[in-house]
Design a protein around this motif. Structure first.
Motif, mmCIF file in Angstrom:
data_model
loop_
_atom_site.group_PDB
_atom_site.id
_atom_site.type_symbol
_atom_site.label_atom_id
_atom_site.label_comp_id
_atom_site.label_asym_id
_atom_site.label_seq_id
_atom_site.Cartn_x
_atom_site.Cartn_y
_atom_site.Cartn_z
ATOM 1 N N LYS A 21 -85.949 10.880 123.922
ATOM 2 C CA LYS A 21 -85.120 10.691 122.718
ATOM 3 C C LYS A 21 -84.024 10.733 122.924
ATOM 4 C CE LYS A 21 -88.903 11.795 119.348
ATOM 5 N NZ LYS A 21 -89.163 12.367 118.080
ATOM 6 N N ILE A 22 -83.051 9.645 122.551
ATOM 7 C CA ILE A 22 -81.731 9.349 122.633
ATOM 8 C C ILE A 22 -80.924 9.286 121.367
ATOM 9 C CG2 ILE A 22 -79.639 8.265 123.869
ATOM 10 C CD1 ILE A 22 -82.058 7.207 125.842
ATOM 11 N N PHE A 23 -80.043 10.175 121.068
ATOM 12 C CA PHE A 23 -79.374 10.255 119.864
ATOM 13 C C PHE A 23 -77.910 9.714 120.290
ATOM 14 C CE2 PHE A 23 -82.623 13.386 119.954
ATOM 15 C CZ PHE A 23 -83.565 12.971 118.880
ATOM 16 N N ARG A 24 -77.432 8.571 119.729
ATOM 17 C CA ARG A 24 -76.214 7.901 120.274
ATOM 18 C C ARG A 24 -75.870 7.143 119.240
ATOM 19 N NH1 ARG A 24 -75.481 5.598 126.524
ATOM 20 N NH2 ARG A 24 -73.436 5.387 126.212
ATOM 21 N N ASP A 25 -74.353 7.001 119.168
ATOM 22 C CA ASP A 25 -73.744 5.970 117.986
ATOM 23 C C ASP A 25 -74.329 6.091 116.842
ATOM 24 O OD1 ASP A 25 -71.898 5.495 120.235
ATOM 25 O OD2 ASP A 25 -73.364 4.113 121.069
ATOM 26 N N GLY A 26 -74.871 7.161 116.245
ATOM 27 C CA GLY A 26 -75.664 7.034 115.003
ATOM 28 C C GLY A 26 -76.864 6.465 114.973
ATOM 29 N N ASP A 27 -77.387 6.398 116.074
ATOM 30 C CA ASP A 27 -79.061 5.729 116.018
ATOM 31 C C ASP A 27 -79.814 6.678 116.877
ATOM 32 O OD1 ASP A 27 -78.427 3.318 114.293
ATOM 33 O OD2 ASP A 27 -77.469 2.700 116.116
ATOM 34 N N ASN A 40 -94.086 1.211 126.611
ATOM 35 C CA ASN A 40 -93.221 0.213 125.840
ATOM 36 C C ASN A 40 -91.601 0.175 126.328
ATOM 37 O OD1 ASN A 40 -92.580 2.659 124.537
ATOM 38 N ND2 ASN A 40 -93.869 2.296 122.780
ATOM 39 N N PRO A 41 -91.060 -0.702 125.878
ATOM 40 C CA PRO A 41 -89.915 -0.715 126.260
ATOM 41 C C PRO A 41 -89.016 0.102 125.087
ATOM 42 C CG PRO A 41 -90.413 -3.149 125.602
ATOM 43 C CD PRO A 41 -91.459 -2.066 125.298
ATOM 44 N N LEU A 42 -87.781 0.401 125.421
ATOM 45 C CA LEU A 42 -86.900 1.661 124.683
ATOM 46 C C LEU A 42 -86.901 0.961 123.374
ATOM 47 C CD1 LEU A 42 -84.927 3.959 124.735
ATOM 48 C CD2 LEU A 42 -83.221 2.298 124.996
ATOM 49 N N GLN A 43 -87.242 1.755 122.170
ATOM 50 C CA GLN A 43 -87.346 1.328 120.834
ATOM 51 C C GLN A 43 -86.192 2.264 120.053
ATOM 52 O OE1 GLN A 43 -91.136 2.388 119.472
ATOM 53 N NE2 GLN A 43 -91.989 0.687 120.375
ATOM 54 N N LYS A 44 -85.397 1.182 119.216
ATOM 55 C CA LYS A 44 -84.515 1.680 118.520
ATOM 56 C C LYS A 44 -85.026 2.004 116.971
ATOM 57 C CE LYS A 44 -80.077 0.740 116.045
ATOM 58 N NZ LYS A 44 -79.114 -0.403 115.766
ATOM 59 N N LEU A 45 -85.093 3.563 116.738
ATOM 60 C CA LEU A 45 -85.962 4.177 115.460
ATOM 61 C C LEU A 45 -85.126 3.989 114.421
ATOM 62 C CD1 LEU A 45 -87.526 7.054 117.398
ATOM 63 C CD2 LEU A 45 -88.540 4.722 117.106
ATOM 64 N N GLY A 46 -83.886 3.839 114.403
ATOM 65 C CA GLY A 46 -83.021 3.985 113.085
ATOM 66 C C GLY A 46 -81.710 4.816 113.324
ATOM 67 N N ALA A 47 -81.190 4.802 112.149
ATOM 68 C CA ALA A 47 -80.037 5.606 112.057
ATOM 69 C C ALA A 47 -80.219 7.073 111.834
ATOM 70 C CB ALA A 47 -79.236 5.073 110.808
ATOM 71 N N ILE A 48 -79.529 7.640 112.356
ATOM 72 C CA ILE A 48 -79.520 9.164 112.082
ATOM 73 C C ILE A 48 -78.144 9.812 112.277
ATOM 74 C CG2 ILE A 48 -79.667 9.663 114.699
ATOM 75 C CD1 ILE A 48 -81.698 11.808 114.231
ATOM 76 N N LYS A 49 -78.081 10.677 111.333
ATOM 77 C CA LYS A 49 -76.561 11.268 111.072
ATOM 78 C C LYS A 49 -76.363 12.547 111.975
ATOM 79 C CE LYS A 49 -75.167 9.891 106.504
ATOM 80 N NZ LYS A 49 -74.642 10.089 105.290
ATOM 81 N N ASP A 50 -75.286 12.966 112.365
ATOM 82 C CA ASP A 50 -74.980 14.158 112.884
ATOM 83 C C ASP A 50 -75.674 14.633 114.115
ATOM 84 O OD1 ASP A 50 -72.636 13.942 111.212
ATOM 85 O OD2 ASP A 50 -73.965 15.073 109.614
ATOM 86 N N LYS A 51 -76.228 13.707 114.804
ATOM 87 C CA LYS A 51 -77.033 14.217 116.253
ATOM 88 C C LYS A 51 -76.678 13.316 117.068
ATOM 89 C CE LYS A 51 -81.548 15.842 116.895
ATOM 90 N NZ LYS A 51 -82.945 15.968 116.522
#
Length: 188
Positions: A21-27, A40-51
Motif C-alpha cells: 500500500k502506497i500513500f502518496r499525493d493525497g491518494d 492485478n495492476p496497481l490500483q488507485k483506491l482513492g483519496a486519503i488525508k494526512d497519510k
C-alpha cells in the motif's frame, strides 16, 4: 534495507503473499502479489488525508525457507535504528503471532543525537548534549553524533545507506584519522 535498491523485489520473490500500500499525493494505491507475481495492476483506491509512506505486509514462502520464525527483538532493534537514522519517518511494527498482539511505533525527532543518548542511557554523560555534525558534498550526506560518558569502553556505530557496518569501513577509518589529526593539531 539494502544497498542495491532491490529490497522489496527480493522480499516479493521470496514471499507466498505480499501486499503493498502506497500513500502518496493525497491518494492510496495498492497492489497484491502471490508467489512473486502481481495478481492485478496497481490500483488507485482513492483519496486519503494526512497519510504518507508505504505499508508492506508479506508472508515468507515456506517452500523456500525452512524456518520462518522472526526474532521480535532483532526486528525491534532494526526498526529503532532506522527511526533514529531517519527522523522524519515513523515506523510501525505489528507482531500478530502471539495472543498478546504487539504494536510498537518508532519515531525519534532528535535523530542520531537522540540515538547516542539512547545508547548511553545507563551511563553518566561527561558533556551536556551530543556534538552533532552534518554536511553534504558531491551528493553524499554525512551525519555524526558524538557523546562522551564515564565508561572506559568505546562504542562506535557506523551506517551506510541505513545499513549498520559492524566492521566499520573506510569511512570510519577516515573519520577516526581526521579526529585524531584535529586533536593532535589542537595540542601542538
Amino acid at each position: 534495507g539494502g544497498l542495491h535498491g532491490v529490497g522489496v523485489s527480493v522480499v516479493n520473490a521470496l514471499s507466498s503473499k505480499l501486499n503493498l500500500k502506497i500513500f502518496r499525493d493525497g491518494d492510496e494505491f495498492e497492489i497484491n502479489f502471490k508467489q512473486g507475481v502481481a495478481e492485478n495492476p496497481l490500483q488507485k483506491l482513492g483519496a486519503i488525508k494526512d497519510k504518507k509512506g508505504t505499508q508492506i505486509t508479506f508472508l515468507p514462502d515456506t517452500n523456500t525457507f525452512t524456518n520462518v520464525d522472526f526474532n521480535s527483538k532483532i526486528l525491534e532493534q532494526r526498526f529503532r535504528e532506522m527511526a533514529f537514522l531517519n527522523p522524519l519517518i515513523t515506523l510501525q511494527y505489528c507482531d500478530k503471532r502471539e495472543a498478546d498482539f504487539k504494536e510498537i511505533k518508532f519515531h525519534y525527532e532528535g535523530g542520531i543525537k537522540e540515538f547516542v543518548k539512547y545508547l548511553d542511557k545507563s551511563k553518566k554523560p561527561l558533556i551536556d548534549s551530543p556534538i552533532f555534525i552534518e554536511g553534504s558534498k558531491n551528493k553524499i550526506e554525512f551525519n555524526c553524533a558524538l557523546w562522551w560518558n564515564d565508561s572506559y569502553y568505546e562504542q562506535i556505530l557506523a551506517f551506510t545507506n541505513n545499513i549498520r557496518q559492524k566492521d566499520g569501513g573506510t569511512h570510519l577509518s577516515g573519520f577516526r584519522a581526521a579526529v585524531t589529526r584535529v586533536v593532535n593539531n589542537f595540542y601542538d
